[in-house]
Design an enzyme around this catalytic site. Structure first.
Site, mmCIF file in Angstrom:
data_model
loop_
_atom_site.group_PDB
_atom_site.id
_atom_site.type_symbol
_atom_site.label_atom_id
_atom_site.label_comp_id
_atom_site.label_asym_id
_atom_site.label_seq_id
_atom_site.Cartn_x
_atom_site.Cartn_y
_atom_site.Cartn_z
ATOM 1 N N CYS A 141 -3.224 1.393 -3.549
ATOM 2 C CA CYS A 141 -3.678 0.149 -4.193
ATOM 3 C C CYS A 141 -5.026 0.305 -4.886
ATOM 4 O O CYS A 141 -5.398 -0.534 -5.706
ATOM 5 C CB CYS A 141 -3.738 -0.976 -3.173
ATOM 6 S SG CYS A 141 -2.123 -1.301 -2.456
ATOM 7 N N HIS A 160 -8.008 -6.745 -5.887
ATOM 8 C CA HIS A 160 -6.635 -6.311 -5.625
ATOM 9 C C HIS A 160 -5.876 -7.464 -4.963
ATOM 10 O O HIS A 160 -6.394 -8.146 -4.085
ATOM 11 C CB HIS A 160 -6.659 -5.086 -4.698
ATOM 12 C CG HIS A 160 -5.307 -4.700 -4.199
ATOM 13 N ND1 HIS A 160 -4.241 -4.480 -5.040
ATOM 14 C CD2 HIS A 160 -4.847 -4.499 -2.937
ATOM 15 C CE1 HIS A 160 -3.186 -4.166 -4.308
ATOM 16 N NE2 HIS A 160 -3.517 -4.175 -3.036
ATOM 17 N N ASN A 170 2.129 -8.143 -4.604
ATOM 18 C CA ASN A 170 1.268 -6.953 -4.603
ATOM 19 C C ASN A 170 1.979 -5.836 -5.374
ATOM 20 O O ASN A 170 2.958 -5.280 -4.893
ATOM 21 C CB ASN A 170 1.010 -6.549 -3.147
ATOM 22 C CG ASN A 170 0.101 -5.337 -3.019
ATOM 23 O OD1 ASN A 170 -0.184 -4.661 -3.995
ATOM 24 N ND2 ASN A 170 -0.330 -5.065 -1.796
HETATM 25 O O1 UT7 Z 1 -2.199 -3.550 -0.514
HETATM 26 C C1 UT7 Z 1 -2.312 -2.534 0.419
HETATM 27 C C2 UT7 Z 1 -3.007 -2.954 1.642
HETATM 28 N N1 UT7 Z 1 -2.230 -3.905 2.356
HETATM 29 C C3 UT7 Z 1 -2.755 -5.045 2.760
HETATM 30 O O2 UT7 Z 1 -3.896 -5.310 2.474
HETATM 31 C C4 UT7 Z 1 -1.903 -5.937 3.624
HETATM 32 C C5 UT7 Z 1 -2.709 -6.440 4.780
HETATM 33 N N2 UT7 Z 1 -1.946 -7.213 5.734
HETATM 34 C C6 UT7 Z 1 -1.452 -8.441 5.474
HETATM 35 O O3 UT7 Z 1 -1.563 -8.938 4.368
HETATM 36 C C7 UT7 Z 1 -0.847 -9.226 6.609
HETATM 37 O O4 UT7 Z 1 -1.124 -8.539 7.800
HETATM 38 C C8 UT7 Z 1 0.685 -9.482 6.496
HETATM 39 C C9 UT7 Z 1 0.951 -10.442 5.362
HETATM 40 C C10 UT7 Z 1 1.387 -8.157 6.232
HETATM 41 C C11 UT7 Z 1 1.204 -10.085 7.771
HETATM 42 O O5 UT7 Z 1 0.490 -11.266 8.080
HETATM 43 P P1 UT7 Z 1 -0.154 -11.476 9.541
HETATM 44 O O6 UT7 Z 1 -0.744 -12.822 9.534
HETATM 45 O O7 UT7 Z 1 -1.077 -10.317 9.803
HETATM 46 O O8 UT7 Z 1 1.097 -11.459 10.483
HETATM 47 P P2 UT7 Z 1 1.417 -10.499 11.714
HETATM 48 O O9 UT7 Z 1 1.814 -9.150 11.217
HETATM 49 O O10 UT7 Z 1 0.306 -10.581 12.711
HETATM 50 O O11 UT7 Z 1 2.686 -11.216 12.316
HETATM 51 C C12 UT7 Z 1 2.625 -12.540 12.861
HETATM 52 C C13 UT7 Z 1 4.028 -13.008 13.233
HETATM 53 C C14 UT7 Z 1 4.815 -11.960 14.011
HETATM 54 O O12 UT7 Z 1 5.638 -12.652 14.952
HETATM 55 P P3 UT7 Z 1 5.201 -12.785 16.492
HETATM 56 O O13 UT7 Z 1 5.053 -11.370 16.988
HETATM 57 O O14 UT7 Z 1 3.888 -13.520 16.466
HETATM 58 O O15 UT7 Z 1 6.319 -13.540 17.084
HETATM 59 C C15 UT7 Z 1 5.714 -11.323 12.975
HETATM 60 O O16 UT7 Z 1 6.909 -10.802 13.508
HETATM 61 O O17 UT7 Z 1 4.776 -13.236 12.039
HETATM 62 C C16 UT7 Z 1 6.010 -12.510 12.084
HETATM 63 N N3 UT7 Z 1 6.390 -12.127 10.737
HETATM 64 C C17 UT7 Z 1 7.109 -12.926 9.929
HETATM 65 N N4 UT7 Z 1 7.649 -14.138 10.096
HETATM 66 C C18 UT7 Z 1 8.312 -14.684 9.047
HETATM 67 C C19 UT7 Z 1 6.075 -10.983 10.073
HETATM 68 N N5 UT7 Z 1 6.592 -11.019 8.835
HETATM 69 C C20 UT7 Z 1 7.234 -12.201 8.706
HETATM 70 C C21 UT7 Z 1 7.945 -12.820 7.673
HETATM 71 N N6 UT7 Z 1 8.468 -14.044 7.885
HETATM 72 N N7 UT7 Z 1 8.137 -12.232 6.478
#
Ligand code: UT7
Length: 331
Positions: free
Chosen positions: A116, A256, A286
């Site tokens: 990225c 980004h 992204n």
């Molecule tokens: O560009 C390159 C660099 N990348 C980034 O900068 C990305 C950085 N990370 C992020 O943007 C975020 O971490 C994500 C958008 C990828 C995820 O958001 P989050 O708020 O960090 O969610 P999480 O991974 O902590 O997951 C929270 C919950 C989980 O469920 P439980 O374990 O709490 O029951 C996940 O399984 O959300 C669940 N989950 C979803 N639910 C509905 C994960 N993906 C989804 C989804 N829809 N698509």
């Protein structure tokens, strides 16, 4: 003799026609428009469909637009750099394919991979070529066809990314405009959290690698999120401070587009209000190396000569950094 600086003298871009909405993703994985919008800010992303359509298709379209807008003679282009992690093939470089397709037959061309952060790495490299006095016209492209490496059964990654490419032309100037400063960083220990395991020389493609779904993006989202928030904000603040840039004299933050929450945190850290933050994550998601040039493409008409821009990125590697650009023209 006046110092030579590298001015951005034009912008081109391309996004594919197909729009993959959050609603359509709801039919593919267990997710919801509400979850995606509130956690990332994304509403839809573009997807390049069709057989034999590599990232070069988007790069070529973007550079053709750049050539038409700037009226640069493609034969005068000295160098083409393509920042991407989704090259058409491992080799030859996609930049070679683009350069020939647009008629840049006198250019040398190569790809850069910094995920990225690829565009800001490539921008600083291209600017250094110009500043050295060795070259007069450098095209820097950032773009990715993320749909080619996404697992559309993995809701944690497939909702985030999209396809697109943008590019800029760099030319010399003795005015105090252009790429004025940069801080670029990397940390290889980030490999654990964000990578594509197979398809390189460590794990070449095999039946096992395919069955193990190792040719897709793997991301530990919340770990990456923490690194991204801290590093992108820190480096932007450091760059601003050492160039005496403040919330008053910065016209645009160009961050980004990974997650609206990361963008907001970076803007808060530098003290920049929302209306000065370029944003198109809701429409494109992204696009990895494509996000920053696509922002410049979308906002070009609002930019004025002399505007101070901070470009900031964080991505796989880990790689991150910020570039200070003083805009060189009025549209
Ligand atoms: O560009 C390159 C660099 N990348 C980034 O900068 C990305 C950085 N990370 C992020 O943007 C975020 O971490 C994500 C958008 C990828 C995820 O958001 P989050 O708020 O960090 O969610 P999480 O991974 O902590 O997951 C929270 C919950 C989980 O469920 P439980 O374990 O709490 O029951 C996940 O399984 O959300 C669940 N989950 C979803 N639910 C509905 C994960 N993906 C989804 C989804 N829809 N698509």
């Amino acid at each position: 003799m006046n110092k030579i600086r590298a001015a951005i003298t034009g912008v081109g871009g391309y996004v594919p026609d197909y729009i993959l909405t959050n609603k359509e993703l709801e039919t593919m994985v267990e997710t919801s428009d509400e979850w995606i919008t509130s956690r990332t800010g994304i509403k839809e992303r573009r997807i390049l469909k069709g057989e034999n359509q590599g990232v070069s298709v988007m790069g070529i379209a973007a550079v053709k637009e750049l050539i038409a807008k700037t009226k640069v003679d493609p034969k005068e282009i000295d160098c083409v750099i393509f920042a991407t992690v989704t090259a058409d093939m491992t080799f030859p470089a996609t930049a070679n394919i683009v350069a020939t397709a647009v008629g840049a037959t006198n250019a040398f061309s190569f790809d850069m991979g910094a995920a990225c952060s690829g565009f800001i790495y490539a921008l600083n490299t291209g600017a250094s070529y110009i500043q050295s006095g060795m070259y007069k016209k450098v095209v820097v492209i950032g773009g990715d066809k993320m749909s080619s490496i996404l697992d559309y059964t993995d809701r944690t990654t497939c909702i985030i990314f999209g396809d697109g490419a943008g590019c800029v032309l760099l030319e010399p100037t003795t005015e105090e405009v252009g790429v004025l400063d940069a801080i670029l960083r990397s940390d290889g220990s980030g490999e654990t959290y964000l990578h594509m395991k197979a398809g390189g020389s460590r794990i070449p493609a095999s039946r096992e690698s395919i069955e193990g779904r190792q040719h897709f993006v793997y991301q530990e989202g919340s770990a990456v999120f923490k690194f991204a928030v801290t590093n992108m904000a820190d480096v932007s603040a450091e760059l601003a401070e050492r160039n005496n840039l403040t919330k008053e004299n910065i016209q645009w933050l160009v961050p980004h587009q990974a997650n609206k929450r990361i963008i907001d945190a970076t803007a808060n850290r530098v003290g920049i209000s929302e209306e000065k933050v370029m944003m198109n994550i809701e429409r494109y998601g992204n696009t990895t190396a494509g996000t920053i040039p696509l922002l410049l493409w979308d906002y070009e008409k609002k930019l004025k000569k002399g505007d101070n821009l901070i470009l900031a990125a964080f991505g796989g590697g880990f790689t991150w950094g910020a570039v200070y650009v003083k805009w060189a023209y009025n549209s």
